[in-house]
Scaffold this motif. Sequence first.
Motif, PDB file in Angstrom:
ATOM      1  N   TYR B  31       0.112  -2.349   0.646  1.00 53.68           N
ATOM      2  CA  TYR B  31      -0.624  -2.660  -0.585  1.00 53.68           C
ATOM      3  C   TYR B  31       0.306  -3.290  -1.620  1.00 53.68           C
ATOM      4  CZ  TYR B  31       1.349   2.005  -1.291  1.00 53.68           C
ATOM      5  OH  TYR B  31       2.201   3.076  -1.316  1.00 53.68           O
ATOM      6  N   THR B  32       1.593  -3.407  -1.291  1.00 52.14           N
ATOM      7  CA  THR B  32       2.532  -4.065  -2.209  1.00 52.14           C
ATOM      8  C   THR B  32       2.877  -5.452  -1.685  1.00 52.14           C
ATOM      9  OG1 THR B  32       4.497  -3.165  -1.096  1.00 52.14           O
ATOM     10  CG2 THR B  32       3.566  -1.864  -2.886  1.00 52.14           C
ATOM     11  N   THR B  48       3.707  -6.883  -7.098  1.00 54.20           N
ATOM     12  CA  THR B  48       2.450  -6.291  -7.551  1.00 54.20           C
ATOM     13  C   THR B  48       1.708  -5.649  -6.379  1.00 54.20           C
ATOM     14  OG1 THR B  48       0.468  -6.691  -8.913  1.00 54.20           O
ATOM     15  CG2 THR B  48       1.042  -8.398  -7.310  1.00 54.20           C
ATOM     16  N   ILE B 128      -4.861   1.291  -1.301  1.00 52.79           N
ATOM     17  CA  ILE B 128      -3.763   2.240  -1.516  1.00 52.79           C
ATOM     18  C   ILE B 128      -4.127   3.622  -0.993  1.00 52.79           C
ATOM     19  CG2 ILE B 128      -2.334   3.358  -3.284  1.00 52.79           C
ATOM     20  CD1 ILE B 128      -2.632   0.852  -4.959  1.00 52.79           C
ATOM     21  N   LEU B 129      -5.321   4.078  -1.322  1.00 52.35           N
ATOM     22  CA  LEU B 129      -5.706   5.440  -0.955  1.00 52.35           C
ATOM     23  C   LEU B 129      -7.219   5.579  -0.881  1.00 52.35           C
ATOM     24  CD1 LEU B 129      -4.801   8.324  -0.353  1.00 52.35           C
ATOM     25  CD2 LEU B 129      -4.669   8.743  -2.819  1.00 52.35           C
ATOM     26  N   ARG B 132      -9.985   7.790  -3.159  1.00 50.30           N
ATOM     27  CA  ARG B 132      -9.538   8.088  -4.510  1.00 50.30           C
ATOM     28  C   ARG B 132     -10.473   7.510  -5.556  1.00 50.30           C
ATOM     29  NH1 ARG B 132      -7.592  11.976  -7.380  1.00 50.30           N
ATOM     30  NH2 ARG B 132      -6.799  11.222  -9.372  1.00 50.30           N
ATOM     31  N   TRP B 133     -10.990   6.321  -5.269  1.00 50.25           N
ATOM     32  CA  TRP B 133     -11.912   5.657  -6.207  1.00 50.25           C
ATOM     33  C   TRP B 133     -13.093   6.555  -6.541  1.00 50.25           C
ATOM     34  CZ3 TRP B 133     -11.727   1.408  -9.164  1.00 50.25           C
ATOM     35  CH2 TRP B 133     -12.920   0.874  -9.651  1.00 50.25           C
ATOM     36  N   LYS B 186       8.011   5.076   6.141  1.00 49.49           N
ATOM     37  CA  LYS B 186       7.623   5.328   4.749  1.00 49.49           C
ATOM     38  C   LYS B 186       6.878   6.645   4.736  1.00 49.49           C
ATOM     39  CE  LYS B 186       4.437   2.718   2.529  1.00 49.49           C
ATOM     40  NZ  LYS B 186       3.899   1.529   1.833  1.00 49.49           N
ATOM     41  N   TYR B 188       5.056   9.824   2.843  1.00 45.18           N
ATOM     42  CA  TYR B 188       4.436  10.368   1.646  1.00 45.18           C
ATOM     43  C   TYR B 188       4.725  11.857   1.605  1.00 45.18           C
ATOM     44  CZ  TYR B 188       2.077   5.926   1.242  1.00 45.18           C
ATOM     45  OH  TYR B 188       1.822   4.585   1.098  1.00 45.18           O
ATOM     46  N   VAL B 206      -5.822  13.312  -1.473  1.00 42.01           N
ATOM     47  CA  VAL B 206      -4.387  13.573  -1.309  1.00 42.01           C
ATOM     48  C   VAL B 206      -4.112  14.682  -0.283  1.00 42.01           C
ATOM     49  CG1 VAL B 206      -3.771  12.745  -3.608  1.00 42.01           C
ATOM     50  CG2 VAL B 206      -4.216  15.164  -3.280  1.00 42.01           C
ATOM     51  N   PHE B 209      -1.696  13.962   2.707  1.00 45.03           N
ATOM     52  CA  PHE B 209      -0.235  13.887   2.606  1.00 45.03           C
ATOM     53  C   PHE B 209       0.406  15.245   2.835  1.00 45.03           C
ATOM     54  CE2 PHE B 209      -1.729  10.527  -0.411  1.00 45.03           C
ATOM     55  CZ  PHE B 209      -1.444   9.466   0.425  1.00 45.03           C
TER      56      PHE B 209
END
Lengths: 209, 209
Positions: B31-32, B48, B128-129, B132-133, B186, B188, B206, B209
Motif C-alpha cells: 500500500y506504499t 505516499t 491497508i487493512l 477497518r473502514w 514485514k 505486524y 486488528v 495481527f
Amino acid sequence: MKAPDKIRVKRVPKRGVYDKETIYRILDTDYTCTVSFMHRGVPVGIPTIYGRKGNTLYLHGAGTSRMMLELDKGIDICVTVFNVHALVLAKSAFHHSLNYESVVVFGKGKAIDADQKMDALKAVSDQILKGRWEESRLPNEKELKATTVIAIEIDEASAKIRTGPPSDDKADENLAIWSGIVPIEKQYMVPLPADDYSSANIADSVKVF
Amino acid sequence: MKAPDKIRVKRVPKRGVYDKETIYRILDTDYTCTVSFMHRGVPVGIPTIYGRKGNTLYLHGAGTSRMMLELDKGIDICVTVFNVHALVLAKSAFHHSLNYESVVVFGKGKAIDADQKMDALKAVSDQILKGRWEESRLPNEKELKATTVIAIEIDEASAKIRTGPPSDDKADENLAIWSGIVPIEKQYMVPLPADDYSSANIADSVKVF
C-alpha cells in the motif's frame, strides 16, 4: 544542504525535518530507494539500492543499463527512501495515518572513475550488510568494467517523520471504536545456505540474523 | 495495459513480467509507493499510500497539498512499488542481489468528483487493512471536502521479480565462502491501544495481527 525550495514540506510543518544528521540517520536505516528522473520526456521512478558515504549517494548498475547511461548525463535526480513503522488507526477514518520516516534527496549524478569504483561498491555493500564485502570474492577487472557507479552529491534534501499514537478530534474521543497503532518491523529470518560448504560454515556477516 | 515502451525491462529480460494479473497481485501485496512527477522543472518522488480498484490507482491528500494540485493537471505520473523479500548473498560480490518484486506504473491523474470520494477512500483504507473502514467513524462532509482523491488509470506498467538462491559463476562455485539468502519479512506486531476503551475492546480488523 539547504532546505529544498522545490518541495519544502508545507502542509504539516511539524513533520518536516531538515537537519543533516537526521537525514543521514534515516538514509542509513535503509538501502532501498526509488530513483526518479526524466526519461524520454516522462518521469520514471526506478526501484534500486544505494550506499551513502558522507554527503554522497552511490547507485550502481550494468554499464549498459539505460538508467546508468541516463543518470550519467548530469540530469536532475530525486532519490526517495520510505520506511513505515506502524499503522496508525484512529477512531475517524480521516485521522488514520502511518508512522514513518522518509527522505527525499535532490542532486545530479556522475559516473565515477574506475579507480574509485571499489570503494563505492564497498559502500553499497556495507549499506546492506556490514562485513559481507570482506568475506566475498571481490570484483575482478572485467566485472568492474561492466559496472557503472553513479555518485550523487546531495544538493538538497528533506525528511518527514511521524511518530506516536493517533490524533483524533476531541469530538470523537469517546466513540466506542478501537484506536491505536500496529507496529511494523522488518525482520531478517534465519539465513538459508545455498550449498554444502555454506551449510557447514556460517559466515560472520549473517550470524547477526 | 501494454508493455511500456518507455522503460521496458531490457537488461535482464527474464526478470521482466508484464501480465496484468501479476502486476495487480504485486500491487495488492502493498500500500506504499513513490509517486514520481515533474514539479517546477525537476523530477520529484514523493512517498505516499495508494489503493487499487480494477485498473485504477487512488492517491489521496489534502486539497491544499501541492502534490494533489499538481497531479490533477493531467501530467505524466509514475507510481513505483518495491518489496524486498531476501538478501541474496553470493560468493562473489558481483553476484550479490536481492529477491524482490517491483512494479512501475505509468499514467495520468485526475481528481475525482465528490460523489466518488467515499468509494475511493474506502479502496485506500481496504488496501491497508480490510474491515477497518467499516469500524471507523466515516468522513463527514467537511472532511470529504478537504480531501482530494486522484485517480490514475494504469496506462502502462511493468513488473520485475527475482526469486531463488544466488547464481554464482561456475569458477566460483567451490570457493570457501558462505552463500545463500536471508529472507526478510514485514511483520505486524501486537497492536497498542490508544485509550481505555481500546484496551478493553480489540477491533476485529486488528485481531489478525
